[in-house]
Design a protein around this motif. Structure first.
Motif, PDB file in Angstrom:
ATOM      1  N   GLY A 265      49.007 -79.453 -69.266  1.00  0.00           N
ATOM      2  CA  GLY A 265      47.990 -79.166 -70.274  1.00  0.00           C
ATOM      3  C   GLY A 265      46.697 -78.693 -69.647  1.00  0.00           C
TER       4      GLY A 265
ATOM      5  N   TYR B 234      50.753 -81.731 -57.340  1.00  0.00           N
ATOM      6  CA  TYR B 234      51.348 -82.065 -58.633  1.00  0.00           C
ATOM      7  C   TYR B 234      52.844 -82.250 -58.432  1.00  0.00           C
ATOM      8  CZ  TYR B 234      52.613 -81.853 -63.569  1.00  0.00           C
ATOM      9  OH  TYR B 234      53.105 -82.150 -64.828  1.00  0.00           O
TER      10      TYR B 234
ATOM     11  N   ASP C 198      50.473 -85.058 -73.454  1.00  0.00           N
ATOM     12  CA  ASP C 198      51.097 -86.340 -73.785  1.00  0.00           C
ATOM     13  C   ASP C 198      50.101 -87.360 -74.349  1.00  0.00           C
ATOM     14  OD1 ASP C 198      53.404 -85.258 -72.792  1.00  0.00           O
ATOM     15  OD2 ASP C 198      53.482 -86.503 -70.988  1.00  0.00           O
TER      16      ASP C 198
ATOM     17  N   ARG D 167      56.991 -89.981 -73.525  1.00  0.00           N
ATOM     18  CA  ARG D 167      57.067 -88.688 -72.835  1.00  0.00           C
ATOM     19  C   ARG D 167      58.515 -88.200 -72.778  1.00  0.00           C
ATOM     20  NH1 ARG D 167      54.422 -88.040 -66.903  1.00  0.00           N
ATOM     21  NH2 ARG D 167      52.810 -87.016 -68.124  1.00  0.00           N
TER      22      ARG D 167
ATOM     23  N   GLU E  49      41.132 -83.205 -60.771  1.00  0.00           N
ATOM     24  CA  GLU E  49      42.491 -83.747 -60.614  1.00  0.00           C
ATOM     25  C   GLU E  49      42.479 -84.779 -59.491  1.00  0.00           C
ATOM     26  OE1 GLU E  49      45.632 -83.820 -61.940  1.00  0.00           O
ATOM     27  OE2 GLU E  49      46.099 -85.058 -60.182  1.00  0.00           O
TER      28      GLU E  49
HETATM   29  C1  LIG Z   1      62.243 -87.355 -66.528  1.00  0.00           C
HETATM   30  C2  LIG Z   1      61.387 -86.397 -67.313  1.00  0.00           C
HETATM   31  C3  LIG Z   1      61.913 -85.150 -67.661  1.00  0.00           C
HETATM   32  C4  LIG Z   1      61.140 -84.259 -68.396  1.00  0.00           C
HETATM   33  N1  LIG Z   1      61.677 -83.059 -68.753  1.00  0.00           N
HETATM   34  C5  LIG Z   1      60.959 -82.183 -69.495  1.00  0.00           C
HETATM   35  C6  LIG Z   1      61.522 -80.937 -69.889  1.00  0.00           C
HETATM   36  O1  LIG Z   1      62.675 -80.612 -69.561  1.00  0.00           O
HETATM   37  N2  LIG Z   1      60.778 -80.107 -70.648  1.00  0.00           N
HETATM   38  C7  LIG Z   1      59.499 -80.416 -71.012  1.00  0.00           C
HETATM   39  O2  LIG Z   1      58.869 -79.583 -71.701  1.00  0.00           O
HETATM   40  N3  LIG Z   1      58.929 -81.595 -70.657  1.00  0.00           N
HETATM   41  C8  LIG Z   1      59.622 -82.486 -69.910  1.00  0.00           C
HETATM   42  N4  LIG Z   1      59.059 -83.669 -69.533  1.00  0.00           N
HETATM   43  C9  LIG Z   1      57.712 -84.053 -70.039  1.00  0.00           C
HETATM   44  C10 LIG Z   1      56.550 -83.438 -69.241  1.00  0.00           C
HETATM   45  O3  LIG Z   1      56.623 -83.803 -67.879  1.00  0.00           O
HETATM   46  C11 LIG Z   1      55.214 -83.910 -69.810  1.00  0.00           C
HETATM   47  O4  LIG Z   1      55.272 -83.881 -71.216  1.00  0.00           O
HETATM   48  C12 LIG Z   1      54.065 -83.020 -69.343  1.00  0.00           C
HETATM   49  O5  LIG Z   1      53.930 -83.142 -67.952  1.00  0.00           O
HETATM   50  C13 LIG Z   1      52.763 -83.407 -70.053  1.00  0.00           C
HETATM   51  O6  LIG Z   1      51.670 -82.673 -69.544  1.00  0.00           O
HETATM   52  P1  LIG Z   1      50.226 -83.362 -69.502  1.00  0.00           P
HETATM   53  O7  LIG Z   1      49.258 -82.311 -69.081  1.00  0.00           O
HETATM   54  O8  LIG Z   1      49.971 -84.109 -70.742  1.00  0.00           O
HETATM   55  O9  LIG Z   1      50.368 -84.479 -68.372  1.00  0.00           O
HETATM   56  P2  LIG Z   1      50.754 -84.326 -66.837  1.00  0.00           P
HETATM   57  O10 LIG Z   1      51.535 -83.102 -66.587  1.00  0.00           O
HETATM   58  O11 LIG Z   1      51.328 -85.636 -66.424  1.00  0.00           O
HETATM   59  O12 LIG Z   1      49.367 -84.147 -66.101  1.00  0.00           O
HETATM   60  C14 LIG Z   1      48.374 -85.137 -66.102  1.00  0.00           C
HETATM   61  C15 LIG Z   1      47.515 -84.944 -64.850  1.00  0.00           C
HETATM   62  O13 LIG Z   1      46.279 -85.657 -65.012  1.00  0.00           O
HETATM   63  C16 LIG Z   1      45.942 -86.262 -63.786  1.00  0.00           C
HETATM   64  N5  LIG Z   1      45.004 -87.352 -64.104  1.00  0.00           N
HETATM   65  C17 LIG Z   1      45.237 -88.448 -64.882  1.00  0.00           C
HETATM   66  N6  LIG Z   1      44.123 -89.197 -64.958  1.00  0.00           N
HETATM   67  C18 LIG Z   1      43.169 -88.578 -64.230  1.00  0.00           C
HETATM   68  C19 LIG Z   1      41.813 -88.881 -63.924  1.00  0.00           C
HETATM   69  N7  LIG Z   1      41.211 -89.976 -64.400  1.00  0.00           N
HETATM   70  N8  LIG Z   1      41.118 -88.033 -63.130  1.00  0.00           N
HETATM   71  C20 LIG Z   1      41.715 -86.912 -62.627  1.00  0.00           C
HETATM   72  N9  LIG Z   1      43.007 -86.583 -62.874  1.00  0.00           N
HETATM   73  C21 LIG Z   1      43.718 -87.401 -63.675  1.00  0.00           C
HETATM   74  C22 LIG Z   1      47.286 -86.708 -63.225  1.00  0.00           C
HETATM   75  O14 LIG Z   1      47.226 -86.930 -61.828  1.00  0.00           O
HETATM   76  C23 LIG Z   1      48.183 -85.508 -63.599  1.00  0.00           C
HETATM   77  O15 LIG Z   1      48.199 -84.519 -62.586  1.00  0.00           O
HETATM   78  C24 LIG Z   1      59.808 -84.599 -68.782  1.00  0.00           C
HETATM   79  C25 LIG Z   1      59.288 -85.850 -68.421  1.00  0.00           C
HETATM   80  C26 LIG Z   1      60.072 -86.737 -67.709  1.00  0.00           C
HETATM   81  C27 LIG Z   1      59.502 -88.086 -67.332  1.00  0.00           C
END
Ligand SMILES: Cc1cc2nc3c(=O)[nH]c(=O)nc-3n(C[C@H](O)[C@H](O)[C@H](O)COP(=O)(O)OP(=O)(O)OC[C@H]3O[C@@H](n4cnc5c(N)ncnc54)[C@H](O)[C@@H]3O)c2cc1C
Length: 435
Positions: free
Chosen positions: A44, A70, A327, A191, A65
């Motif tokens: 995101g 990552y 998420d 998730r 980050e």
């Molecule tokens: C086993 C598994 C399989 C999956 N397969 C799929 C799939 O096939 N297709 C699909 O679309 N999705 C899949 N997903 C889901 C997907 O990984 C997540 O939905 C997606 O990564 C969400 O993106 P995000 O930006 O919300 O969070 P994330 O990608 O987790 O990124 C969050 C980031 O924020 C950083 N962060 C957190 N707090 C702080 C802070 N206080 N200061 C600085 N940095 C911080 C973290 O270090 C991280 O890098 C899967 C998940 C799992 C567990």
């Protein structure tokens, strides 16, 4: 602002380009000024930062980050079947600088939305005009008695990839043939709704080849799960599901599926109303989840542990000029997935650029989600959904009659093609994020 389009209204243009999801970006904000801070360099956060910078290069975009690398969760289940390396899930942030994004490798420890400030762990303070928060999830260890961060080093959740997925793979490799692998899946929402079942499939594929006397017990806190019929069709064909020799036994909530406590010394979990004990040689305990800590400690969550947002703009309903996506937010019908996070990020980028260029008009977005699950040799399934919000931002619902899943009984060619689509999607999204 000049869009160079004579026959369509700007509103129409915004709606159309938003509808194509990640391929189009609706605005140019070349004359914009101000600072956008993005917390979280995951799917995101990176998508939002890049999209904003491309549309409005004059905006100052800072991505905060906490980690140097990552580690993708998506496709991480393949590591368990030995069909993907851990290294192929790891990416650096080096590629982002060329877009003019400033990457700050620190943890954000507090948000003071009243004065538009983010405090970093080193004590530095970042001021912002708009803040985007995409910190992903944290695990609710408190829901399962005896489970905590330390115990997760023995009973991995492997829901945050990286070290945890590596640990689970090492444990599977070390397990003797004939051992039981216990997987516990949580209640919704969490998730990636199909991932526990993809994981069971990938582990079954591994066991079938290397430890055929072993089996998987999947304890589930739900009665039904995403694409259940398609999963079970594959399990029957590939892993003997429903027979005495099945590699996978699935127990829903009504069959003592909800894990309530663990005993790591005995390698046992207790579940259901009867407190049924099940032992495993390997225990993969996936607990319920909640928005990442920075969202919780900054007052952006409600009593669901997720962040309430306006479902059109993804602006927090608790803090002005703060947008939460991925998420961590409550996006109603949209599943918590990488695809969803990227779609939401496009939307937030458009809203932020629009607001910061003084246009102020908010488009109505149509979002897309597609998820692939690879279940064994040449066998994958997929689900696609289309989601639409209303003008007041109170709902974000699945559009009836759109989307769908792979067909039950699909032929071998279709199933094999779905594996290729899954890998191609992974290439595309990681390329779009990190290069
Ligand atoms: C086993 C598994 C399989 C999956 N397969 C799929 C799939 O096939 N297709 C699909 O679309 N999705 C899949 N997903 C889901 C997907 O990984 C997540 O939905 C997606 O990564 C969400 O993106 P995000 O930006 O919300 O969070 P994330 O990608 O987790 O990124 C969050 C980031 O924020 C950083 N962060 C957190 N707090 C702080 C802070 N206080 N200061 C600085 N940095 C911080 C973290 O270090 C991280 O890098 C899967 C998940 C799992 C567990």
């Amino acid at each position: 602002m000049e869009l160079g389009m004579s026959n369509v209204t700007r509103r129409q243009f915004l709606q159309w380009t938003a509808a194509v999801g990640t391929t189009g970006f609706p605005l140019t904000g070349r004359g914009s000024s101000g600072r956008v801070v993005v917390i979280g360099g995951g799917v995101g956060g990176i998508t939002a930062a890049k999209s904003i910078k491309k549309a409005a290069p004059s905006l100052n975009v800072i991505l905060v980050e906490q980690k140097k690398h990552y580690s993708a969760c998506f496709m991480s289940n393949e590591v368990l079947a030995h069909s993907r390396s851990l290294e192929s899930l790891r990416f650096t942030y080096d590629g982002l600088w060329k877009y003019g994004i400033t990457v700050v490798n620190q943890s954000a420890v507090a948000i003071d939305a009243a004065v538009h400030k983010v405090i970093l762990e080193g004590g530095a303070v970042l001021e912002y005009d708009r803040l985007i928060v995409s910190p992903g999830i944290d695990l609710r260890y408190d829901v399962i008695v005896g489970y905590n961060r330390r115990v997760a080093e023995k009973l991995p959740h492997a829901w945050t990839s990286g070290d945890q997925i590596g640990l689970l793979r090492t444990q599977l490799e070390a397990m003797q043939d004939g051992g039981t692998v216990l997987i516990a899946a949580p209640k919704n929402p969490f998730r990636c709704p199909s991932a526990p079942y993809e994981r069971a499939s990938q582990i079954a594929w591994y066991l079938q080849r290397y430890k055929p006397k072993s089996k998987i017990i999947l304890l589930d806190a739900k009665e039904i799960f995403s694409q259940q019929a398609l999963f079970m069709e594959a399990w029957r064909a590939l892993y003997g599901f429903g027979t005495q020799n099945s590699l996978i036994d699935w127990h829903p909530a009504s069959e003592e599926g909800t894990v309530t406590r663990v005993d790591p010394d005995a390698m046992a979990v207790y579940s259901g109303e009867l407190d049924t004990v099940t032992k495993g040689a390997v225990i993969n305990l996936i607990p319920p989840q909640m928005a990442g800590m920075i969202a919780r400690t900054s007052g952006l969550t409600d009593d669901t542990y997720w962040c309430p947002v306006n479902k059109t703009t993804f602006e927090s309903t608790k803090a002005k000029d703060v947008h939460i996506l991925g998420d961590a937010c409550n996006a109603q019908d949209m599943p918590k997935s990488a695809y969803s996070a990227a779609s939401q990020a496009q939307c937030v980028a458009a809203v932020v650029v629009s607001a910061m260029s003084g246009v102020g008009e908010i488009p109505l977005f149509t979002h897309l989600n597609a998820c692939y699950s690879i279940l064994g040799q040449d066998w994958a399934i997929s689900t696609v959904g289309v989601y639409r919000s209303n003008s007041t931002g109170t709902i974000l619902q699945s559009v009836e009659g759109s989307g769908g899943t792979s067909s039950p009984g699909a032929g071998a060619t279709q199933r094999k093609h779905a594996v290729e689509y899954a890998h191609s999607w992974y290439q595309n999204i990681t390329h779009a994020l990190f290069t």
